[in-house]
Design an enzyme around this catalytic site. Structure first.
Site, PDB file in Angstrom:
ATOM      1  CG  HIS A  61      -5.845   5.034   5.181  1.00 48.02           C
ATOM      2  ND1 HIS A  61      -6.033   3.888   4.425  1.00 48.02           N
ATOM      3  CD2 HIS A  61      -4.818   5.708   4.582  1.00 48.02           C
ATOM      4  CE1 HIS A  61      -5.167   3.870   3.427  1.00 48.02           C
ATOM      5  NE2 HIS A  61      -4.427   4.962   3.491  1.00 48.02           N
ATOM      6  CG  HIS A  63      -3.124   8.413   3.076  1.00 48.91           C
ATOM      7  ND1 HIS A  63      -2.177   7.491   3.435  1.00 48.91           N
ATOM      8  CD2 HIS A  63      -2.884   9.523   3.851  1.00 48.91           C
ATOM      9  CE1 HIS A  63      -1.391   7.998   4.379  1.00 48.91           C
ATOM     10  NE2 HIS A  63      -1.805   9.224   4.641  1.00 48.91           N
ATOM     11  CG  ASP A  65      -3.907   5.946  -2.196  1.00 46.71           C
ATOM     12  OD1 ASP A  65      -4.184   6.493  -1.114  1.00 46.71           O
ATOM     13  OD2 ASP A  65      -3.040   5.059  -2.303  1.00 46.71           O
ATOM     14  CG  HIS A  66      -6.988   4.130   0.442  1.00 44.07           C
ATOM     15  ND1 HIS A  66      -7.071   2.756   0.539  1.00 44.07           N
ATOM     16  CD2 HIS A  66      -5.677   4.424   0.269  1.00 44.07           C
ATOM     17  CE1 HIS A  66      -5.851   2.244   0.438  1.00 44.07           C
ATOM     18  NE2 HIS A  66      -4.993   3.235   0.268  1.00 44.07           N
ATOM     19  CG  HIS A 138      -0.735   3.601   6.641  1.00 43.56           C
ATOM     20  ND1 HIS A 138       0.446   3.321   5.991  1.00 43.56           N
ATOM     21  CD2 HIS A 138      -1.407   4.486   5.839  1.00 43.56           C
ATOM     22  CE1 HIS A 138       0.477   4.000   4.850  1.00 43.56           C
ATOM     23  NE2 HIS A 138      -0.618   4.721   4.740  1.00 43.56           N
ATOM     24  CG  ASP A 206      -2.551   2.121   2.285  1.00 41.80           C
ATOM     25  OD1 ASP A 206      -2.957   1.341   1.418  1.00 41.80           O
ATOM     26  OD2 ASP A 206      -2.197   3.284   2.054  1.00 41.80           O
ATOM     27  CG  HIS A 265      -2.452  -0.202  -1.912  1.00 41.70           C
ATOM     28  ND1 HIS A 265      -1.214   0.250  -1.539  1.00 41.70           N
ATOM     29  CD2 HIS A 265      -3.278   0.863  -1.811  1.00 41.70           C
ATOM     30  CE1 HIS A 265      -1.286   1.529  -1.212  1.00 41.70           C
ATOM     31  NE2 HIS A 265      -2.538   1.928  -1.371  1.00 41.70           N
TER      32      HIS A 265
END
Length: 301
Positions: A61, A63, A65-66, A138, A206, A265
């Site tokens: 996805h 976000h 942090d990814h 998520h 997530d 994570h």
């Protein structure tokens, strides 16, 4: 053989000893990256691996942090005079998101191919492996991934001789290819036994626990799964923000009958994941609280 390295195990923000989420897998001379959080480049260099064979990057996805490590990675690959095309895979909106990030990397010497996933499941065949994306739960559209390598049945010399198949074609048939010669057709099923167990890797993060995870992770040699929280009083928070606890991940691993599970994570507040593992292993004994750059070679049985 499948080389697997969990480059970063952090969620939300990087820590001095924990980079953000990323997984790198090497197979048959090519590499695939799943997620590209901040610090991915450093983790690859610390591992001693190379970006050169990297030809596929998948995103669960969008976000930060990814995906926050992507612009810098593209610049590094461009500065290394890469000319081979790069394939990016991710949920709908992939090209729009990447083009926005590329404001700081507008000119690259290689082309980018975008594969946007719009259905609950998507199967891709590439580089000798089968990649499947499956929807999870998520607070934005998010996918897990499985990677499978099939293994053909064992070659049966007696059957090959009984069928009078010239020996020069045995290797071709063993690779799963059909041979036509002098009006005759030889097919792999004439000389191969039943398919043997291959290699299967599943990665998801997530998400809340879902049936899709159990279904797609079924029988995996390695299941890499989000464990955002180890503290048992964080169950309510996990539900609210649609993440998972260690114990929920362990329940999924048990239900999917995987061989081994690595947790990843972690919340930045979770400084010592190992402290919670006794209770996790009571649910699923083959569970590991992974650290950055944890690696394994998955091989055929």
């Amino acid at each position: 053989m499948l080389d697997v390295c969990l480059l970063g195990t952090g969620g939300m923000m990087p820590l001095p000893y924990r980079w953000l989420t990323s997984l790198m897998v090497r197979y048959n001379g090519s590499s695939i990256l799943i997620d590209c959080g901040e610090g991915t480049q450093i983790a690859v260099k610390e591992k001693g691996w190379s970006f050169k064979p990297l030809d596929v990057i998948c995103f669960t996805h969008y976000h930060g942090d990814h995906i926050s490590g992507l612009p810098g990675l593209l610049l590094t690959m461009g500065n290394a005079d890469r000319t081979e095309p790069l394939t990016l895979v991710g949920p709908k909106g992939l090209e729009r998101v990447v083009n926005a990030l590329r404001v700081i990397a507008p000119e690259l010497p290689f082309s980018i191919k975008y594969i946007e996933i719009t259905e609950p499941e998507c199967m891709l065949e590439m580089n000798g492996y089968r990649l499947k994306a499956f929807r999870v739960n998520h607070n934005v559209t998010c996918y897990g991934y499985t990677m499978e390598i099939d293994r053909a049945g064992k070659f049966d010399v007696e059957r090959a001789n009984a069928a009078h198949i010239p020996q020069r074609y045995w290797g071709v048939l063993q690779r799963g290819e059909t041979v036509e010669c002098e009006g005759l057709t030889y097919t792999p099923d004439m000389v191969l036994g039943p398919a043997r167990k291959g290699i299967k890797l599943t990665y998801c993060t997530d998400t809340r626990p879902t049936d899709s995870i159990v279904k797609n992770a079924k029988g995996s040699d390695l299941f890499i799964c989000e464990g955002m929280y180890g503290e048992k009083d964080k169950q309510k928070k996990a539900k609210e923000y649609k993440h998972m606890t260690f114990y929920e991940a362990a329940e999924l691993a048990r239900a999917a009958e995987v061989k081994e599970m690595w947790l990843t994570h972690y919340s930045p507040s979770l400084t010592k994941p190992e402290e919670y593992m006794d209770d996790v292993r009571a649910i699923f004994p083959s569970a590991i609280a992974a650290k950055d750059r944890r690696s394994v070679e998955l091989t055929f049985e």
